[in-house]
Design a protein around this motif. Structure first.
Motif, PDB file in Angstrom:
ATOM      1  N   ASP A  14       0.853  -1.201   0.000  1.00 18.47           N
ATOM      2  CA  ASP A  14       0.000   0.000   0.000  1.00 18.47           C
ATOM      3  C   ASP A  14       0.879   1.237   0.000  1.00 18.47           C
ATOM      4  O   ASP A  14       2.033   1.188   0.448  1.00 18.47           O
ATOM      5  CB  ASP A  14      -0.880   0.032   1.257  1.00 18.47           C
ATOM      6  N   GLU A  16       2.370   4.534   1.424  1.00 20.55           N
ATOM      7  CA  GLU A  16       2.743   4.882   2.800  1.00 20.55           C
ATOM      8  C   GLU A  16       2.668   3.649   3.705  1.00 20.55           C
ATOM      9  O   GLU A  16       2.041   3.663   4.751  1.00 20.55           O
ATOM     10  CB  GLU A  16       1.871   6.012   3.353  1.00 20.55           C
ATOM     11  N   ASP A  17       3.291   2.581   3.218  1.00 25.00           N
ATOM     12  CA  ASP A  17       3.304   1.345   4.033  1.00 25.00           C
ATOM     13  C   ASP A  17       4.614   0.592   3.781  1.00 25.00           C
ATOM     14  O   ASP A  17       5.436   1.008   2.956  1.00 25.00           O
ATOM     15  CB  ASP A  17       2.101   0.471   3.708  1.00 25.00           C
ATOM     16  N   VAL A  18       4.770  -0.496   4.475  1.00 28.09           N
ATOM     17  CA  VAL A  18       6.016  -1.247   4.460  1.00 28.09           C
ATOM     18  C   VAL A  18       5.706  -2.734   4.381  1.00 28.09           C
ATOM     19  O   VAL A  18       4.655  -3.184   4.859  1.00 28.09           O
ATOM     20  CB  VAL A  18       6.859  -0.922   5.724  1.00 28.09           C
ATOM     21  N   ALA A  52       8.669  -4.037   9.559  1.00 29.92           N
ATOM     22  CA  ALA A  52       7.511  -4.224   8.685  1.00 29.92           C
ATOM     23  C   ALA A  52       6.204  -4.268   9.474  1.00 29.92           C
ATOM     24  O   ALA A  52       5.128  -4.121   8.902  1.00 29.92           O
ATOM     25  CB  ALA A  52       7.671  -5.501   7.876  1.00 29.92           C
ATOM     26  N   LEU A  55       4.840   1.472  11.623  1.00 31.89           N
ATOM     27  CA  LEU A  55       3.986   2.465  10.974  1.00 31.89           C
ATOM     28  C   LEU A  55       4.850   3.393  10.137  1.00 31.89           C
ATOM     29  O   LEU A  55       5.886   3.883  10.603  1.00 31.89           O
ATOM     30  CB  LEU A  55       3.268   3.277  12.067  1.00 31.89           C
TER      31      LEU A  55
END
Lengths: 103, 328
Positions: A14, A16-18, A52, A55
């Motif tokens: 997504d 802005e995600d990891v 991971a 945030l």
């Protein structure tokens, strides 16, 4: 010559995600942020927690355990409780795939 | 005999034993971890406004019996800074970092937890929750000494220890526990902040002498003691009477339901199992987190009173308990 490793499809992460990526007994964290991708070591330099699970807020990833914060662009530790910088790796998108130049 | 709860030689070693972690949808968890300046400004603003109002009422009524109820309310609100400082130490209430840090330093002073020291101590608590000899924040040591717990209704035992730590740090000496968990490069910050604390203590005493009044102490530092009973009652619910040395927060930590006023004062830390499992979820999202994982956790006590009906017999039993220290 640089060797690029295919990690996943861009859409698997997504914005802005990891995402966690394990390769050759090493764990990495791969980030997607506003059309760009970044890659760092996967474990917090403080107490080896998987980033991971943390945030991503703008260009900062926060460790899920102790609030340790790193700049995902250059791996800088941004203050207590993290004091040691995070190793980063070149990352790019090609043909909708995320590629990382692993160490 | 040495205290088994003091951090031991291998306290800093890595612990590879996995902790129980409930399953939760990543998207939901990410949503729950979001910071919210607006919510927190309202919540923390209300707390500060109530402090200001009750403190002002107390000052205006000083010298009459009416100051007693005013300072009773002020003291409870002031001592609840303990829970605010705790939440702020996790960096979770505010998205804006400087707001989080400024309020953390303020609340840390109010609860006499010097902020730099406590950040590291609390980090250790989350890594090794209730591991004897590794967690420096185990509030109830076994065998249980009820006298100490009762003294802490007025913060007398812990407060004295906190002040002793601050004085020691102000003299440039880090406590033995602190040497375990504070990296060398961070120790000057602890020393500098402790010196500022001592300067404020001295200024406060000077103000009392100059004004020929205890009012300055009643307003600052003092309320953490005279208003501390509810904070102690809340804090003991977190782990008291539960299992030590287990890698499962469901066995070492307690969640209970309570009313909105207590939840406000306690910053929702009644959801303590959830807080330990996912410490980056802010206080305001803990009820939703609780709802998401409750099927994987023990049923919470329905009230603070019900929680204490469990805690008290356990503490009485633990007066004769032997301490188990495990190696990992």
């Amino acid at each position: 010559m640089a060797h690029w490793t295919e990690v996943c499809a861009l859409d698997d992460i997504d914005n802005e995600d990891v995402m966690r990526f394990d390769h050759n007994n090493h764990t990495y964290a791969v980030y997607r942020l506003n059309g760009k991708v970044y890659a760092t070591d996967g474990l917090c330099t403080h107490e080896k927690v998987h980033l991971a699970d943390g945030l991503v807020m703008e260009h900062v990833v926060e460790c899920p355990k102790h609030n340790g914060r790193f700049d995902i662009r250059d791996g800088r530790a941004l203050g207590a409780p993290v004091c040691v910088h995070l190793k980063t790796y070149p990352a790019k998108v090609e043909g909708g795939q995320v590629l990382v130049q692993l160490g | 005999m040495s205290n088994p709860y003091a951090l031991r030689g291998d306290a800093d070693a890595a612990d590879s034993t996995p902790w129980f972690s409930p399953s939760i949808d990543r998207k939901l968890l990410k949503q729950l971890m979001q910071r919210n300046d607006r919510h927190s400004l309202w919540n923390y603003g209300l707390w500060l406004a109530l402090l200001l109002a009750s403190g002002t009422a107390g000052v205006l009524a000083w010298g009459t019996w009416w100051c007693l109820p005013a300072f009773a309310v002020y003291g409870i609100l002031y001592a609840s800074a303990d829970h605010r400082a705790h939440e702020l130490s996790h960096g979770t209430p505010f998205k804006t970092r400087w707001l989080n840090e400024a309020l953390y330093q303020l609340a840390g002073f109010m609860t006499l937890h010097e902020g730099h020291y406590w950040r590291w101590s609390h980090t250790r608590h989350h890594t090794h929750t209730l591991m004897v000899g590794r967690d420096a924040e185990i509030a109830v040591h076994q065998p249980v000494r009820l006298g100490g717990l009762l003294l802490d209704l007025f913060f007398l035992k812990s407060g004295a220890a906190q002040i002793a730590n601050i004085l020691r740090h102000a003299c440039g000496q880090i406590t033995p526990d602190g040497l375990h968990f504070i990296p060398e490069a961070e120790r000057p910050k602890v020393i500098r902040a402790s010196r500022i604390y001592v300067a404020i203590f001295l200024a406060l005493l000077a103000a009392c002498v100059l004004l020929h009044s205890l009012l300055p102490l009643v307003l600052l530092v003092g309320p953490r003691f005279y208003g501390g009973a509810l904070t102690q009652v809340f804090n003991l619910t977190q782990h008291a009477g539960l299992d030590e040395n287990v890698h499962d927060h469901r066995a070492s930590t307690r969640t209970f339901h309570t009313n909105p006023v207590f939840r406000f004062l306690y910053a929702n830390m009644n959801y303590h199992v959830e807080h330990h499992m996912f410490p980056m979820v802010p206080y305001h999202a803990l009820p939703q987190l609780h709802a998401a994982i409750q099927s994987q956790c023990p049923a919470p006590a329905p009230s603070l009173w019900a929680a204490w009906r469990d805690i008290l017999p356990a503490l009485l039993r633990q007066r004769r308990a032997a301490v188990a220290v495990v190696s990992v």
